[in-house]
Write a protein that holds these residues in place. Structure first.
Motif, short mmCIF file in Angstrom:
data_model
loop_
_atom_site.label_atom_id
_atom_site.label_comp_id
_atom_site.label_asym_id
_atom_site.label_seq_id
_atom_site.Cartn_x
_atom_site.Cartn_y
_atom_site.Cartn_z
N PHE A 339 152.44 29.39 86.54
CA PHE A 339 151.66 29.32 87.77
C PHE A 339 150.87 30.61 87.99
O PHE A 339 149.69 30.57 88.34
N ILE A 340 151.53 31.75 87.77
CA ILE A 340 150.86 33.03 87.97
C ILE A 340 149.70 33.20 86.98
O ILE A 340 148.67 33.79 87.30
N ASN A 341 149.86 32.67 85.76
CA ASN A 341 148.82 32.80 84.73
C ASN A 341 147.76 31.71 84.80
O ASN A 341 146.83 31.70 84.00
N MET A 342 147.89 30.81 85.75
CA MET A 342 146.91 29.73 85.90
C MET A 342 145.53 30.31 86.23
O MET A 342 145.42 31.20 87.08
N PRO A 343 144.45 29.84 85.59
CA PRO A 343 143.11 30.32 85.94
C PRO A 343 142.84 30.09 87.43
O PRO A 343 143.09 28.99 87.94
N SER A 344 142.32 31.10 88.11
CA SER A 344 142.16 31.00 89.56
C SER A 344 140.97 30.16 89.96
O SER A 344 141.04 29.35 90.88
N MET A 345 139.86 30.33 89.27
CA MET A 345 138.64 29.61 89.64
C MET A 345 137.95 29.11 88.38
O MET A 345 138.00 29.75 87.33
N SER A 346 137.30 27.96 88.51
CA SER A 346 136.54 27.43 87.38
C SER A 346 135.30 28.28 87.14
O SER A 346 134.88 28.47 86.00
N TYR A 347 134.75 28.84 88.24
CA TYR A 347 133.58 29.72 88.08
C TYR A 347 133.42 30.55 89.35
O TYR A 347 133.56 30.03 90.45
N ASP A 348 133.15 31.83 89.20
CA ASP A 348 132.89 32.69 90.35
C ASP A 348 131.63 33.50 90.06
O ASP A 348 131.51 34.14 89.01
N GLY A 349 130.69 33.45 91.00
CA GLY A 349 129.43 34.16 90.82
C GLY A 349 129.58 35.66 91.02
O GLY A 349 130.65 36.17 91.32
N THR A 350 128.48 36.34 90.89
CA THR A 350 128.49 37.80 91.00
C THR A 350 127.52 38.33 92.06
O THR A 350 127.61 39.49 92.43
N LEU A 351 126.63 37.47 92.55
CA LEU A 351 125.63 37.94 93.51
C LEU A 351 126.25 38.18 94.89
O LEU A 351 127.05 37.37 95.36
#
Length: 606
Positions: A339-351
Motif C-alpha cells: 500500500f505504501i509503495n502504491m503509485p500515488s497519482m496516474s499523472y501530476d502536472g508541474t505548472l
C-alpha cells in the motif's frame, strides 16, 4: 535460496520504514555492529591477557586488561544509545503506521482512493501493521538480523584464522589440513540443513498467516461495529449483540488456533537448532583442544577460538531464527508495504496556478465524457461547458444525471475518460495538482464535519484569522448562535474525542458554507448547499449569496428549482448530457425538462 530472498525483503522494508524513521539504517547498523563486536573483543583481550600472564609479561597483560575494560565501556555506551532509539521506535510503531497510512491515503488521487480495491488494500494494511507482532516487532527483528549477521562475519574471520594454523608434523589428523577440510565440510553440511529447515518453516508459517488474514479482517470489522455509537440503536432494537459477540469470539478463537500452531512449529524448529548447536560446540572443542594440546596455538587462544566457533554456530542459528520471524511477518506486512509503495497519482502536472487578484480563471469542458472504472456506462457524455468569470451558474437535473460527477471532474477528483478540461486555455492536468485544487471552495452534499473546535472546522487550520472567521459566521447567520456556545468559536463539536456540543443538520450545513467562504477561493461550488434547511432559511441564504461570494465564479447544484432564479444561467443535465442551457425565464418558456421540474415543485408551494 530463501536467505537471498530475505535480504530483498529487508531492503524493501527499510525503504518503506525510512519514511517514518530516516535514521533507522544508521542506528541498526551501528548498534548491530557494536553489539556483535563486543563479545569478540572480550574473547580477544581475555586470550591476550591469559597468554601474557602465562609468559610472565605482566605489564602487557595489564595493558590488555585496560583495553578490554575500555572497549567494553565504549561498546556498552554505543549499544545503549542505539537500543534506546530502537526501543522508542518500536514503542511508537503504531503511531508511525497510522501516520504513514494517513499520509499515503492523502497522497493518492481521489479516484484511486475511492476504488474498492484501494479501500480493501488500506484496510488490510492497517490491520496487519497494527497487529500483534507487526510493525514494531519487525523493527526489533531487523535489529537482531543485523546484529547476528555481523556476529557471523566476526566469527568466520576468527575461525578462518584458526583453520590456517596447522602443523602436519604434530598431532596427526587434528593439526593437519585434512582436519580443516573435514571441519569445513561438516559446517557446510550443517548450514545446508539449517537453511532447508528454515525454508520449510517459512513456507508453513506463510501459509498459516495467509489463512489467518481473513479472520483478522472480519474480527476487526465486527469490533468496529460493536464499538461504534452510531450502531447502538439498531443493535439494541434488533437484539444483535449476542450474534455479534459470538461471531467475534469465534473469529478470535480461530485466529488464536493458528498462532498456537505456529508456536508449535517454531518450538520444534528451536529444539532442532539447539541440537545442532550442541553438536557443533562439541566438535569445536575437540578440534581446538587438540591444536592447543600439540602446541599449534597458545593455551590462551583456546578461549578465543572456542568462543569464535561457538559464536559462529550460535549466531547463524539466531540469524536464521530471526530471518524466519522476519519472513513470515513480512507476509503479514506485505499488505502494508504494498500500500505504501502504491503509485500515488496516474499523472501530476508541474505548472503553478497563476495568482490573480482579478479572479480571471476561466474553466471549460471540451467534449468531456466519463465512465466509472470497470463500467461501460457513460455518466457524462460529450459535455461542452464554459464557466465564465464571475458567473453564477446553476446545475440541475434528475437523480443520476451526472451533476456531482461533473463537479468531481472539475475539481480533478476524477479524470475524464474522453475529452479534457482547461483552465485559462491550458489542460488542467498540466497544473500541479495540489495548487490546482486550491482554486475551489466546495460544499459537497455529503460534506464532513469533524469533532474538533468550530474555528478549526472552518479554517481547516490551527492558525485562524478571527476577523475573517467572524465575518463568514455573520454571512451565514451563525454569529449569534456561536457567541452563545460555551467557548464561542473555540467550542468543541460533537463527542467523539471529548465533551463537545451537538449541532443540528442545518447548523452543520451553514458551518460548511462558512468554511467554503473562509477559504476565499476564486471558484465556489455548492452541491445541495441548503438541503438541510427549511424553505424560509433557504431563501434567506440564497438572497445573501451574491453578497457572500462577491464577484467570484459560482456553481450551484440543487434539486429545488426555486434556488435557480438567483443564478445568471442554468444548465440542465439529462442522462449525462447538457440538455438545456439558459436563464430561468428562457428555460421556462421552452417548456422542456427544466420547466417540467420547476412546475412539478411549484405546485407544492402554491
Amino acid at each position: 535460496m530463501q536467505i537471498n530472498f530475505s535480504w530483498s525483503k529487508i531492503k524493501g522494508f527499510i525503504k518503506v520504514i525510512k519514511k517514518a524513521y530516516p535514521h533507522l539504517l544508521a542506528i541498526i547498523t551501528a548498534g548491530g555492529f557494536v553489539k556483535a563486536a563486543a563479545p569478540f573483543l572480550v574473547l580477544y583481550f581475555s586470550a591476550a591477557v591469559l597468554n601474557k600472564l602465562i609468559a610472565g609479561r605482566y605489564d602487557e597483560a595489564l595493558m590488555n586488561a585496560a583495553f578490554l575494560i575500555g572497549s567494553q565501556f565504549i561498546a556498552e555506551l554505543i549499544t545503549s544509545l542505539c537500543d534506546q532509539r530502537e526501543f522508542v521506535w518500536e514503542e511508537n510503531a503504531d503511531s508511525a503506521v497510522k501516520q504513514m497510512l494517513s499520509s499515503k491515503s492523502f497522497e493518492l488521487e481521489y479516484e484511486k482512493f475511492e476504488m474498492q480495491e484501494t479501500r480493501d488494500a488500506l484496510r488490510r494494511a492497517h490491520i496487519t501493521a497494527m497487529g500483534i507482532g507487526g510493525f514494531g516487532m519487525q523493527i526489533r527483528t531487523l535489529y537482531f538480523i543485523f546484529q547476528y549477521a555481523f556476529s557471523i562475519i566476526f566469527s568466520v574471520v576468527f575461525t578462518v584464522i584458526l583453520l590456517l594454523q596447522v602443523d602436519d608434523k604434530k598431532g596427526g589428523f587434528f593439526t593437519s589440513y585434512w582436519s580443516t577440510i573435514v571441519l569445513v565440510l561438516i559446517y557446510v553440511l550443517l548450514v545446508i540443513i539449517l537453511i532447508y529447515k528454515m525454508n520449510k518453516l517459512v513456507a508453513v508459517l506463510s501459509d498459516k498467516v495467509s489463512n489467518n488474514d481473513r479472520f483478522n479482517s472480519i474480527a476487526n470489522y465486527i469490533d468496529n461495529i460493536i464499538n461504534n455509537q452510531k450502531n447502538a440503536k439498531d443493535i439494541r432494537i434488533f437484539k444483535l449483540q449476542d450474534t455479534l459477540i459470538e461471531k467475534y469470539r469465534t473469529l478470535l478463537f480461530k485466529g488464536n488456533i493458528k498462532y498456537i500452531e505456529m508456536g508449535k512449529d517454531m518450538g520444534k524448529n528451536s529444539s532442532f537448532n539447539a541440537f545442532i548447536l550442541d553438536v557443533t560446540f562439541g566438535i569445536a572443542y575437540i578440534f581446538i583442544g587438540a591444536k592447543a594440546l600439540y602446541g599449534v596455538i597458545p593455551i590462551g587462544d583456546v578461549i578465543l577460538y572456542a568462543g569464535a566457533i561457538n559464536k559462529i554456530s550460535d549466531s547463524f542459528i539466531n540469524y536464521l531464527k530471526n530471518v524466519v520471524n522476519f519472513l513470515y511477518r513480512s507476509d503479514i506486512l506485505d499488505a502494508f508495504v504494498n500500500f505504501i509503495n502504491m503509485p500515488s497519482m496516474s499523472y501530476d502536472g508541474t505548472l503553478p496556478i497563476e495568482k490573480r487578484n482579478d479572479g480571471r480563471y476561466i474553466f471549460e469542458f471540451h467534449d468531456v465524457s466519463f465512465s466509472y472504472p470497470d463500467s461501460d456506462i457513460e455518466v457524462l457524455s460529450h459535455v461542452n461547458l464554459k464557466f465564465n468569470i464571475g458567473q453564477k451558474l446553476a446545475l440541475v437535473g434528475r437523480n443520476g444525471a451526472g451533476k456531482t460527477t461533473l463537479v468531481k471532474l472539475l475539481c480533478r477528483l476524477y479524470e475524464p475518460t474522453e475529452g479534457y478540461i482547461t483552465l485559462n486555455d491550458i489542460d488542467i492536468r498540466k497544473y500541479k495538482y495540489e495548487e490546482y485544487v486550491q482554486a475551489f471552495s466546495v460544499v459537497f452534499q455529503d460534506f464532513a464535519m469533524f469533532s474538533m473546535n468550530l474555528d478549526e472546522n472552518i479554517a481547516g487550520s490551527e492558525e485562524i484569522d478571527y476577523d475573517k472567521l467572524d465575518n463568514v459566521l455573520m454571512q451565514v447567520e451563525l454569529k449569534e448562535r456561536v457567541d452563545k456556545m460555551k467557548d464561542g468559536v473555540s467550542t468543541h463539536l460533537y463527542h467523539d474525542n471529548g465533551e463537545g456540543v451537538d449541532i443540528s443538520g442545518g447548523e452543520a450545513q451553514r458551518i460548511a458554507i462558512a468554511r467554503a467562504l473562509y477559504k476565499d477561493a476564486p471558484f465556489i461550488i455548492l452541491d445541495e448547499p441548503t438541503a438541510a434547511l427549511d424553505p424560509i432559511a433557504e431563501a434567506e441564504i440564497y438572497e445573501n449569496f451574491n453578497k457572500m461570494i462577491n464577484n467570484k465564479t459560482a456553481l450551484y447544484i440543487s434539486h429545488r428549482m426555486s434556488s435557480c432564479k438567483f443564478c445568471d444561467d442554468i444548465v440542465v443535465l439529462d442522462h449525462g448530457k447538457v440538455a438545456e442551457y439558459g436563464t430561468h425565464d428562457e428555460l421556462l418558456s421552452k417548456n422542456g425538462i427544466y420547466a417540467e421540474l420547476y412546475n412539478t415543485q411549484a405546485q407544492y408551494y402554491e
